[in-house]
Design a protein around this motif. Structure first.
Motif, mmCIF file in Angstrom:
data_model
loop_
_atom_site.group_PDB
_atom_site.id
_atom_site.type_symbol
_atom_site.label_atom_id
_atom_site.label_comp_id
_atom_site.label_asym_id
_atom_site.label_seq_id
_atom_site.Cartn_x
_atom_site.Cartn_y
_atom_site.Cartn_z
ATOM 1 N N TYR A 199 14.677 21.387 47.351
ATOM 2 C CA TYR A 199 13.477 22.022 47.407
ATOM 3 C C TYR A 199 13.179 23.537 47.166
ATOM 4 O O TYR A 199 13.821 24.479 47.967
ATOM 5 N N ARG A 200 12.403 24.004 46.063
ATOM 6 C CA ARG A 200 12.257 25.382 46.050
ATOM 7 C C ARG A 200 10.956 25.680 45.675
ATOM 8 O O ARG A 200 10.224 25.072 45.089
ATOM 9 N N ASP A 201 10.558 27.097 45.910
ATOM 10 C CA ASP A 201 9.043 27.636 45.365
ATOM 11 C C ASP A 201 9.271 28.769 44.469
ATOM 12 O O ASP A 201 7.937 29.166 44.451
ATOM 13 N N LEU A 202 10.024 29.313 44.276
ATOM 14 C CA LEU A 202 10.245 30.306 43.353
ATOM 15 C C LEU A 202 10.861 30.349 42.211
ATOM 16 O O LEU A 202 12.560 29.768 42.335
ATOM 17 N N LEU A 203 10.879 30.824 41.058
ATOM 18 C CA LEU A 203 11.673 30.852 39.864
ATOM 19 C C LEU A 203 11.516 32.109 39.049
ATOM 20 O O LEU A 203 10.253 32.755 39.043
ATOM 21 N N GLY A 255 17.437 26.295 32.817
ATOM 22 C CA GLY A 255 17.750 25.823 31.598
ATOM 23 C C GLY A 255 16.428 24.751 31.096
ATOM 24 O O GLY A 255 16.102 24.791 30.024
ATOM 25 N N GLN A 256 15.804 24.554 32.051
ATOM 26 C CA GLN A 256 14.548 23.906 31.546
ATOM 27 C C GLN A 256 13.411 24.716 31.504
ATOM 28 O O GLN A 256 13.550 26.046 31.794
ATOM 29 N N PHE A 257 12.391 24.268 30.725
ATOM 30 C CA PHE A 257 11.257 25.215 30.348
ATOM 31 C C PHE A 257 10.103 25.376 31.495
ATOM 32 O O PHE A 257 9.798 24.424 31.814
ATOM 33 N N ALA A 258 9.924 26.393 32.038
ATOM 34 C CA ALA A 258 8.668 26.422 32.760
ATOM 35 C C ALA A 258 7.188 26.615 31.835
ATOM 36 O O ALA A 258 7.229 27.528 31.097
ATOM 37 N N VAL A 259 6.529 25.586 31.977
ATOM 38 C CA VAL A 259 5.340 25.731 30.954
ATOM 39 C C VAL A 259 4.107 25.951 31.835
ATOM 40 O O VAL A 259 3.862 25.271 33.006
ATOM 41 N N PHE A 260 3.002 26.771 31.364
ATOM 42 C CA PHE A 260 2.027 27.204 32.267
ATOM 43 C C PHE A 260 0.797 27.063 31.543
ATOM 44 O O PHE A 260 0.694 27.001 30.423
ATOM 45 N N TYR A 261 -0.082 26.541 32.352
ATOM 46 C CA TYR A 261 -1.431 26.093 32.148
ATOM 47 C C TYR A 261 -2.595 26.924 32.832
ATOM 48 O O TYR A 261 -2.373 27.001 34.062
ATOM 49 N N LYS A 262 -3.453 27.076 31.822
ATOM 50 C CA LYS A 262 -4.962 27.814 32.411
ATOM 51 C C LYS A 262 -6.089 26.843 32.221
ATOM 52 O O LYS A 262 -6.364 27.009 31.058
ATOM 53 N N GLY A 263 -6.422 25.933 33.090
ATOM 54 C CA GLY A 263 -7.672 25.030 32.791
ATOM 55 C C GLY A 263 -6.757 24.091 31.723
ATOM 56 O O GLY A 263 -5.889 23.500 32.051
ATOM 57 N N LEU A 294 16.472 30.862 40.253
ATOM 58 C CA LEU A 294 15.821 30.148 41.202
ATOM 59 C C LEU A 294 15.712 30.964 42.572
ATOM 60 O O LEU A 294 16.767 31.618 42.955
ATOM 61 N N GLY A 295 14.688 30.771 43.474
ATOM 62 C CA GLY A 295 14.512 31.396 44.801
ATOM 63 C C GLY A 295 15.565 30.454 45.816
ATOM 64 O O GLY A 295 15.846 29.313 45.084
ATOM 65 N N PRO A 296 15.406 30.814 46.926
ATOM 66 C CA PRO A 296 16.433 30.098 47.939
ATOM 67 C C PRO A 296 15.889 28.808 48.325
ATOM 68 O O PRO A 296 14.320 28.632 48.119
ATOM 69 N N SER A 297 16.622 27.821 48.496
ATOM 70 C CA SER A 297 16.089 26.458 48.859
ATOM 71 C C SER A 297 15.477 26.496 50.269
ATOM 72 O O SER A 297 15.850 27.172 50.994
ATOM 73 N N LEU A 298 14.826 25.348 50.402
ATOM 74 C CA LEU A 298 14.301 25.426 51.967
ATOM 75 C C LEU A 298 15.789 25.265 52.846
ATOM 76 O O LEU A 298 15.381 25.660 54.097
ATOM 77 N N VAL A 307 8.846 36.381 33.834
ATOM 78 C CA VAL A 307 7.818 36.331 34.877
ATOM 79 C C VAL A 307 8.443 35.850 35.900
ATOM 80 O O VAL A 307 9.428 34.791 35.870
ATOM 81 N N TRP A 308 8.033 36.177 37.184
ATOM 82 C CA TRP A 308 8.308 35.355 38.596
ATOM 83 C C TRP A 308 7.159 34.401 38.732
ATOM 84 O O TRP A 308 5.880 34.635 38.438
ATOM 85 N N ALA A 309 7.430 33.219 39.112
ATOM 86 C CA ALA A 309 6.304 32.117 39.312
ATOM 87 C C ALA A 309 6.534 31.768 40.992
ATOM 88 O O ALA A 309 7.776 31.127 41.161
#
Length: 418
Positions: free
Chosen positions: A301-305, A366-374, A386-390, A352-354
């Motif tokens: 589990y991670r929350d930063l990429l 390697g996968q694509f981070a796809v972003f949406y607005k509405g 990737l950021g650090p894991s839990l 970008v950092w997400a």
């Protein structure tokens, strides 16, 4: 008097593209069907599935009484999609060839062929997605390949076309279209964007397209299908033997033929072990594949990429992100996963950092981070870091607590008054 609009429809031999062609004809367009062969393959039963697909596409054109063409992009696919696919695996990443096939083949080579060779005013595909422009507006766009520079001219006035999610959110395929160019989007119709899959099947049945209704939904990587992945990939990459290593105690649990055979989150079948272990990390330098003893282990589990340079579909980059350097939006890295709220931070190099609102399982480089607005699909970028894991964070906190306790104990031992 308005001239007849010429639309070239990509046909796969499946129900979606068949209904797409049917709807276009019903709208009064002059429709031509084209089948693209992108991969020379004979499956494990000795059957060339592309021949059957092509035959099914031809039957659709016969039923609709429209011209049929087939075109081969096997060479282009190999150089622009498959070579990249192999290169990514060798680097320890897990690529998404379907997104790249749309970017390079369908919405580049096929689009140019339709316009230059078949005189198309627009192309159409059976993707479940919509755009911000009505069909008539699409026909009014002057098609320009434009200079494919890293950035479009921000000061140039443009009537940008936005890529919008389909009415059927479960079938929505904007994820797979997240790397296509604004130039392509300005010349593309998506007739299925406002329909549900069930309704599309109903239209197909009423039109007599029984041969395409019998087909199974296509699954798996676009050119591999549902074949054995390990057997397939080892035909192209040399085995790179290594160890399965426990993330918790560093114990070697078994061996494997190559880190590229595994992606984060998948079950690792380790010879001699009955319990399930799951891949949580890979070390390309040592060929070690790190595993954990449960499917929801905190190491997954991670929350930063961080992405590579973002591809923005309409406004590049979005004004809100440029002005404030941060923007709230939603994120996914798999086609049908639920959208996750996140905050984007823009870097000077266009990456970008997400930061995700909650840690999610098996974020994968390697996968694509796809972003949406509405409803809008803003674009995508390949996940590079990737950021650090839990688990890493927990281990760090535990070490800090241990160090603090040792310091407190040392102070007490040294001070006779305590």
């Amino acid at each position: 008097m308005q001239s007849v609009r010429r639309v070239v429809c990509a046909l796969s031999g499946g129900v979606d593209s068949a209904v797409c062609a049917l709807l276009l004809k019903r709208r009064g367009y002059q429709v031509t069907g084209v089948y693209m062969n992108n991969w020379d393959v004979v499956d494990e039963h000795g059957i060339c599935s592309a021949e059957k697909d092509c035959e099914d596409a031809y039957r659709v054109c016969q039923t609709l009484d429209i011209p049929f063409h087939q075109v081969s992009y096997v060479k282009e696919y190999w150089h622009e999609v498959f070579s990249y696919f192999l290169s990514e695996y060798e680097k320890g990443r897990t690529p998404n060839p379907d997104i790249l096939c749309n970017k390079h083949i369908k919405f580049n080579h096929f689009l140019n062929y339709a316009i230059d060779n078949l005189g198309a005013d627009a192309i159409a595909t059976g993707h479940y997605s919509r755009t911000s422009h009505e069909d008539e507006e699409i026909f009014q766009h002057q098609y320009s390949r434009g200079p494919q520079t890293l950035f479009r001219n921000r000061f140039e006035k443009r009537n940008y076309v936005k890529l919008l999610q389909a009415a059927d959110h479960f079938k929505d395929q904007t994820f797979f279209l997240s790397q296509i160019s604004q130039y392509a989007l300005r010349k593309t119709l998506f007739p299925l964007g406002g329909l549900t899959k069930d309704f599309v099947k109903k239209i197909a049945a009423e039109a007599g397209f029984h041969h395409v209704l019998k087909r199974k939904e296509s699954m798996g990587i676009c050119f591999i299908g549902e074949r054995n992945f390990e057997k397939f990939i080892l035909e192209y990459l040399e085995p790179q033997p290594g160890n399965f290593v426990s993330i918790e105690d560093g114990k070697i649990l078994g061996t494997h033929k190559g880190w590229f055979l595994f992606t984060l989150g998948q079950r690792a079948r380790i010879g001699g072990l009955r319990d399930a272990w799951f891949v949580v990390d890979k070390d390309v330098a040592t060929s070690d594949v790190f595993v954990a003893p449960c499917t929801d282990h905190p190491a997954l589990y991670r929350d930063l990429l961080r992405t590579d340079r973002m591809h923005w579909i309409s406004e590049e980059p979005p004004a809100e992100l440029v002005n404030t350097k941060m923007m709230e939006c939603h994120f996914r890295f798999q086609h049908q996963m639920a959208l996750i709220p996140c905050v984007l931070t823009l870097n000077q190099d266009g990456t970008v950092w997400a930061t995700l609102v909650k840690p999610i399982r098996a974020l994968t480089p390697g996968q694509f981070a796809v972003f949406y607005k509405g409803q809008e699909c803003l674009g995508s970028g390949k996940i590079m870091r990737l950021g650090p894991s839990l688990y890493t964070l927990q281990m760090g906190q535990d070490r800090m607590k241990s160090a603090a306790n040792l310091t407190t104990k040392s102070v007490k031992d040294a001070d006779p008054l305590t």
